[in-house]
Structure formats: C-alpha cells, structure tokens
Design a protein around this motif. Structure first.
Motif, mmCIF file in Angstrom:
data_model
loop_
_atom_site.group_PDB
_atom_site.id
_atom_site.type_symbol
_atom_site.label_atom_id
_atom_site.label_comp_id
_atom_site.label_asym_id
_atom_site.label_seq_id
_atom_site.Cartn_x
_atom_site.Cartn_y
_atom_site.Cartn_z
ATOM 1 N N GLU A 154 0.808 -1.222 0.000
ATOM 2 C CA GLU A 154 0.000 0.000 0.000
ATOM 3 C C GLU A 154 0.842 1.274 0.000
ATOM 4 O OE1 GLU A 154 -3.217 0.204 2.681
ATOM 5 O OE2 GLU A 154 -4.361 -1.293 1.558
ATOM 6 N N LEU A 202 -11.491 1.326 -11.499
ATOM 7 C CA LEU A 202 -12.750 1.509 -10.770
ATOM 8 C C LEU A 202 -13.885 0.989 -11.649
ATOM 9 C CD1 LEU A 202 -12.229 5.112 -9.308
ATOM 10 C CD2 LEU A 202 -12.233 2.962 -8.030
ATOM 11 N N ARG A 239 -8.830 7.589 -4.842
ATOM 12 C CA ARG A 239 -10.085 7.475 -5.588
ATOM 13 C C ARG A 239 -10.518 8.801 -6.222
ATOM 14 N NH1 ARG A 239 -14.334 3.755 -5.576
ATOM 15 N NH2 ARG A 239 -16.342 4.653 -6.173
ATOM 16 N N ASP A 254 -9.606 -3.675 -9.290
ATOM 17 C CA ASP A 254 -9.852 -2.821 -8.127
ATOM 18 C C ASP A 254 -9.058 -3.270 -6.904
ATOM 19 O OD1 ASP A 254 -11.174 -5.142 -7.598
ATOM 20 O OD2 ASP A 254 -13.160 -4.247 -7.337
ATOM 21 N N ASP A 289 -7.893 3.365 -2.279
ATOM 22 C CA ASP A 289 -8.895 4.151 -1.555
ATOM 23 C C ASP A 289 -8.466 5.597 -1.383
ATOM 24 O OD1 ASP A 289 -10.481 1.948 -1.390
ATOM 25 O OD2 ASP A 289 -9.954 1.441 0.678
#
Length: 766
Positions: A493, A567, A539, A530, A536
């Motif tokens: 991440e 997305l 986005r 996704d 997140d």
C-alpha cells in the motif's frame, strides 16, 4: 472438435520468429530454403495481411473440398494434426450403413515415420508399402491400384512429414508423394507437417496447397469441445454438467487459463486436471499443476531402458531441474543478451541434459543417456516436443516462461546464488523487452511481497512521465503487472499510490507520443483491477483526472478504458459518454460496449451513431455496434449511415463494417452503388476496394493506390493505367499471360470495365 484453417499463401511466421543464428544453422543443413526465407522476409507484411484477410474455414470442409485435392495441413505441436487424420479414418470405419460407407472415399492412413523406416531396396511407394509392410491394414496391391485410379474412391492420409528427420530421407519421401500424385491423379492426398523443416516449393509444384490449423476459438469450438469431452468421460450426466461448467467458468474468468485453452492438447490437459480438482486461479499454481501433469506423462523410464540405474533417479524433481536449465537457455539464447525464443537445437538440448546428469547425479554415461532422452522426444510430444529440423520446444511458450522464472526464483530463494540487487538488475535489463514480461511477472508471483515492493519501487523510480521519451515509459506497465502478481497486494500500500500517480501522468494532454504506453497501462490495469494497493486514498484523483485531458488529446480515447479497469463502476463511464469532450465520449462508448454489453449500452451506441455532433464519435459507435451486436437491426443502421451520413468518413466506416460482417449479395449491391454514386472520391474508392477484395487478392491489391491494400484507394471513376495493373499482377504472382483474363474477370465482378472507369455518362448522351 473440428478446428478452423487458413490457407498459408506463403505466410509462415514461425520461420521468421526463429533466432537468426538458428535460421543460419537450418540453412546450412538444407532444412530451410534461402530463396524462400528471403522472400518471406521481403514480403512479410503483404503476406501477413493477405493471410489474415481470409475468412476462417472449417478444416473438415477444406478436407472434403473437391477444389483442394492436394492438401498440406501445417500446425504447431499439440495443434491436432494427427488427431484429425485419425478422426477421418475412424469416421469412415464407424459408418454403420455398409452401402453408405462404400460410397465414401476409403481413407488410407500412413505414418510417414514408419514408411521411411520400411526397408525396401527398390521400387518404394505407398501402394507397395500397404501391400508388403507390416501394417494393420495390409491391402492387395493390384486391387489397390485399381481403386486409386477411380475418381474419388480413395483419400491418402500421410501423417508427419516433419517426423522424417533426415533432410535427405525427407526429400526422398517428398519425391514419393510427388510421384504418387502423378501416378494417381484421381486420388485425394492430405499431408500433415509441423512448420519448421517443411519446404513448400516441391509439393506446391505438384499442386498441393498449404493450410494452417488455428487455435480453438472461445465462442464455439472450446464450448463444443468441453460438451463432448465431458459427455464421453462421465457416466453421470449431472457430474458431467457440473465439471464442464466449472472448467468453462474458469476459462471465462481467468486470462491465464484462457491463454492455454486454444491449444487442443492443453485444453485436454486442463479437462483432465479439472476432473479431479478445481483449476487453480493463481497463475503460478496453475502452471505448476499443468507442468506436473505433463512431466508425469514424460515416461523417461521407457526412454532410459538401457540405463536402468538412472531411470529411477529421473523423478519429478529431476525433470523439473532439467527443464529449468533448458528454459533459461532458450530465454537468454547463447548469453544474457541473446534472443528469447521457444526453440533449442538438439545438440544444445543434449548438452544441457548431459550437464545435469553429470553435475547433479554423477552419472558416468551421461552423454548416451541424454541422447536417448532426446531421441524419445522425437517419437512423442511431452512437455518438450520435436519441432522438426532437429529443433525442440516447450509444447507452449507459457511453460518456457514458467520454468525460466522458476529457475531465477530457485537461485534467489533456495540456492541463495542470486541477491535481491542482482534480481532487480534482471528486471532493469529486461523491463522493456516484451519477451521477458511474463517471466518477470511470474517471478513476482513466487517471491515475498517485500521483495516485490523493492522491484516495483525501482521500476517506478526510473520513470518520469513529464520528461521521459515513450521508450523510457515502458517500465511503468511492468511495475503495474508486478503489483498484480503479488500474492497479498495489501502489503504494497505504500508503493501502490506512487505507481498510480505516475500512471495518471501518462494520460497527460501535454504528451502526444505515449499512446503505446497508455494502451499498455490499460492492459496492465486489467490484471490489477480494483485490487490496486492504496486505491482508496487515490479514488478522488482518479475520478477527476479526465478534467486534465484537453479536447485535442487522444489520451481521452484511452482514459475511460483505464478508469473502467481501476474503478469498474458503470456510472463513471456513463458520465463520460454524455460529456462535452468528443475523445472522452468516443472512448467511453467503446469501453461500455466491451465491459457492459447490454440493452442500455446498445441503445446509447445507436443514439450516438446518428445524433452525435462529432464524426469520430459516430464512427466509434458504429464500429462498436458492428462488433458487439452483429444482427439485422445493426445491419439496417449501417446501411442507412452508409448513404445518409453527411461525413464521408462515417459512410466509409459503415461500408467497411458491412463488408466485414455481411459479405453477401445485398452488401455487394450497396458497394457497387456507392462506388458509382457517392459524391466523395475517397468513399467511392473504399467502396470499390471492398467490392474488389471479395473477388481476389489481385482486385484488393489493384485498387490500392500504393498497391499495399491499405489505402489511399483509386477512384473507380478513373481508368486504371496498364502499368499499375502490371505492377499489381506481379505483386500477387500473376504472369503476363494471365493479366488480361484477371482484368476481365474483375471487371465482370465489379460491374464496369476497370480499364475505362465507371464515370456516369453526361445527361443526354447515348
């Protein structure tokens, strides 16, 4: 499951894909004709275009076509060549009605490998072989001679010309085929061969035509294969239906599985695995399981009968280790900068196997044992197979990539002979090499995410979308692919958002040279979907990025496809389709047709095909309708737009879609009408070319102003000069004596004399 074929028309890409050094060795041994190779290289683009412009034909239709009495079927290992000949023989034998059976051609199947080994000091030939040799269908030579002279009474099936390994002996077999075709002109002949080692000119001189077997398609052939295989395999219909649907679902949902499914051998392999367990969706696990099954089929004990002490040592682990060495040699060529190709010479393969037997098993007769194993590969396809011309390959390139990746992982993870810095250097060196992309991805699927993160960070750090030339950007799609391969993307991440930011910067209005990278990023994003690490927090940036794309930038056409992968929510793409920027509208319509092909999307496409103010968007909508909904309603809309649209480009788009999807008499009438009546010269030229293309290669070539079949096209109102006609004839192989007949035939097809043009007569003239 009957496959499809295309006539080769001198197009044989397998030969051009061989490394230059391998080509040189084949030329030296007489396995490759230098004139033919030079011609293939010189006319590659033209031959490729002509090859793919042909419609696919069912192979059984071609085998029964009286216009093709002499036929060579070419195909890769595992493509179904031998199975087809056995099917033809078995189909005749299983005909229950005796009278019906004896009105059909009698199939005589001969394995050319066995025929070549048959000791016959003089007068060797196929009728004598069937009379004297130890075959299962020994026939009286006099009776056979009479049958062979009756029209349509016999079909001779000659399997495996490439399996006559010695070039001199293979040439003698070709002489025997040539002589048989002269002695028995009424007998149909069907020959099979792999591409490498097949020399077309001798059999073409005898009237043979070459056809290439195609992979199974996913619309009809793969589903039909699955239906029949499960019917035959399972006694319980419910179990058959359940297992069939499980495999069909895996093929639909996994690109890795779908990639293998077109090859009949590998599709059968997957069906066997699926019979006992669900196919792994993880690519590495899938390839490992498939390789394990193929390795178990590689019966090395039989190949090593003369070495009983060794045969017990060649287990699954040993076979895997051998193939890792072989794959790395193929992938790197003769050195780290060599050309990657799924091919290796027999002598090099023997050396690699010998090296393993010496280094790891300390076997004293390693050379002889290695030669025995390679001889076995000539007899039967295993995970390694014989290509022809003393060349060997993995039965599918996927296994080359898997074992090469496994070799690097083995050295990095287990042997500790490769450090992380050295592994990163491998990625640096090959990041822009398409032949290495799958290998590098498979490595990331087998190592810890911490190491994947370091590799991705290195690849991304080297890319500056605001400054780099297009070539330097190609490391970025690889970084995205590596993210996709991580077993636990959540552990990435921190690096994920940085890679995504650089990907967004590639869809930048200031850059006009990065369309290739944008397309590559769309494909890479499909692999991640996704599951993009850190999405997140990004986005909002992703959803508003289209505001940075100007109306003059073609990035707008590709941006909706990227957005739909990252997305995958329909409403975002729908808003772009209704927006004010035509490039985004066009891209959004194309994306909706591919990702959400339903009634609502069809209605939207039809609306934009007629009402959109921008011609490019109308054209995009028409093409999407023709590809996704090829039915009567779409045909009516295309025919209307071919006449009524105010823009010549849209009229041409509609005509091209009609000629591709509905090549019938009604379309031909419309093409002739538009070739004569359309007010735009370019549209008249396209209509005439599309019509001529349905007649012959000569017609398709002739109507091209540059004789390349891709435009600009000649205006049919003008006469075609004689020198242009002669140049087109030469390009397609017509002799001077054939030109006038070809021109007359084409003129009759077109509906006007192409030497005079179709210019309408002035009002009031006779």
């Amino acid at each position: 499951m009957p496959q499809s074929v295309r006539e080769c028309l001198s197009y044989r890409p397998q030969l051009l894909e061989l490394p230059k050094e391998h080509q040189r060795r084949l030329l030296e041994r007489g396995e490759l004709d230098p004139i033919e190779l030079a011609e293939l290289e010189r006319l590659h683009d033209e031959h490729r275009r002509a090859y793919f412009e042909q419609p696919l034909r069912p192979v059984l239709e071609v085998c029964a076509d009286p216009r093709v009495p002499r036929l060579v079927l070419l195909g890769d290992p595992g493509s179904g060549k031998s199975s087809l000949l056995r099917y033809l023989a078995l189909d005749w034998a299983l005909t229950e009605n005796v009278n019906a059976r004896y009105t059909q051609p009698l199939p005589l199947l001969i394995e050319l490998r066995d025929y070549n080994r048959w000791p016959c000091p003089s007068g060797k030939g196929f009728p004598r072989y069937l009379h004297e040799a130890s075959t299962w269908h020994r026939l009286n030579q006099h009776t056979l001679d009479w049958l062979l002279k009756q029209p349509g009474r016999v079909v001779l099936l000659l399997d495996g010309l490439d399996e006559v390994f010695d070039p001199v002996e293979r040439e003698q077999v070709v002489n025997d085929i040539h002589r048989f075709s002269n002695d028995y002109p009424e007998t149909r002949i069907l020959v099979t061969s792999r591409v490498v080692g097949y020399r077309a000119e001798r059999l073409r001189d005898a009237g043979f035509r070459d056809y290439m077997l195609q992979d199974l398609d996913d619309k009809v052939q793969i589903p039909a294969f699955l239906e029949r295989w499960h019917q035959v395999t399972f006694a319980d219909p419910n179990e058959a239906a359940s297992k069939r649907e499980r495999l069909a679902k895996a093929i639909r949902e996994s690109r890795s599985i779908a990639q293998l499914a077109g090859n009949p051998l590998l599709l059968t392999l997957m069906a066997i695995i699926n019979r006992y367990q669900e196919l792994p969706r993880d690519r590495v696990m899938l390839y490992e399981k498939a390789a394990e099954v193929l390795l178990q089929q590689w019966d090395t004990e039989r190949g090593l009968q003369d070495f009983p002490d060794l045969s017990r040592e060649i287990d699954l682990r040993a076979k895997t280790a051998i193939l890792r060495r072989v794959a790395t040699r193929m992938q790197t060529g003769d050195g780290d900068e060599g050309q990657a190709a799924n091919v290796i010479e027999g002598e090099a393969l023997i050396d690699l196997i010998e090296g393993y037997l010496c280094d790891e098993l300390r076997f004293s007769q390693a050379r002889a044992a290695a030669q025995a194993l390679v001889r076995q590969l000539r007899e039967r396809n295993f995970i390694l197979c014989f290509l022809g011309a003393d060349s060997y390959a993995f039965v599918h390139r996927t296994f080359l990539e898997y074992f090469c990746a496994a070799d690097l992982v083995q050295r990095f993870h287990k042997e500790k002979t490769l450090t992380i810095d050295q592994l990163i250097e491998v990625f640096d060196r090959h990041a822009r090499n398409d032949d290495w992309r799958e290998v590098l991805r498979l490595i990331c699927g087998q190592i810890d995410e911490a190491f994947v993160g370091r590799i991705v960070e290195r690849l991304a750090a080297k890319v500056d979308p605001g400054r780099d030339e297009t070539a330097a950007l190609h490391g970025l799609p690889l970084a995205v692919y590596c993210l996709a391969e991580a077993r636990n993307p959540a552990r990435l991440e921190q690096i994920g958002p940085r890679v995504l930011e650089k990907a967004l910067d590639c869809f930048d209005p200031r850059r006009s040279d990065s369309h290739e990278v944008q397309n590559a990023l769309v494909q890479a994003a499909m692999a991640v979907g996704d599951r993009w690490p850190g999405l997140d927090g990004m986005r909002q940036s992703v959803l508003t990025h289209h505001r940075r794309i100007s109306i003059s930038s073609n990035a707008g056409i590709r941006w909706p496809a990227f957005l739909a992968k990252v997305l995958p929510e329909r409403e975002h793409i729908r808003r772009l389709a209704d927006g004010g920027q035509w490039t985004l509208r066009s891209g959004a319509l194309i994306t909706l047709a591919k990702s959400w092909p339903d009634v609502e999307t069809r209605r939207l496409l039809a609306e934009h095909a007629v009402q959109d103010e921008e011609g490019w968007t109308r054209a995009a909508a028409l093409r999407a309708l023709a590809q996704g909904w090829p039915d009567a309603e779409t045909r009516r809309l295309l025919a209307d737009r071919a006449v009524q649209d105010e823009a010549g480009k849209i009229r041409r788009t509609a005509l091209e879609a009609l000629a591709r999807g509905w090549p019938d008499a009604e379309t031909r009438r419309l093409l002739v009408e538009r070739a004569v009546q359309d007010e735009d010269g370019e549209t008249r030229g396209v209509a005439a070319w599309l019509h001529a293309k349905q007649h012959s290669r000569f017609g398709a070539t002739l109507l091209g102003g540059d004789l390349d079949g891709v435009g600009p096209f000649l205006d049919p109102r003008s006469p075609i000069p004689r020198d242009h006609i002669e140049e087109a004839a030469d390009k397609v192989g017509l002799s001077s004596a054939e030109i006038d007949a070809a021109v007359a035939s084409l003129s009759a097809h077109m509906g006007w004399d192409i030497l005079r043009g179709n210019r309408p007569s002035p009002c009031g003239s006779d």
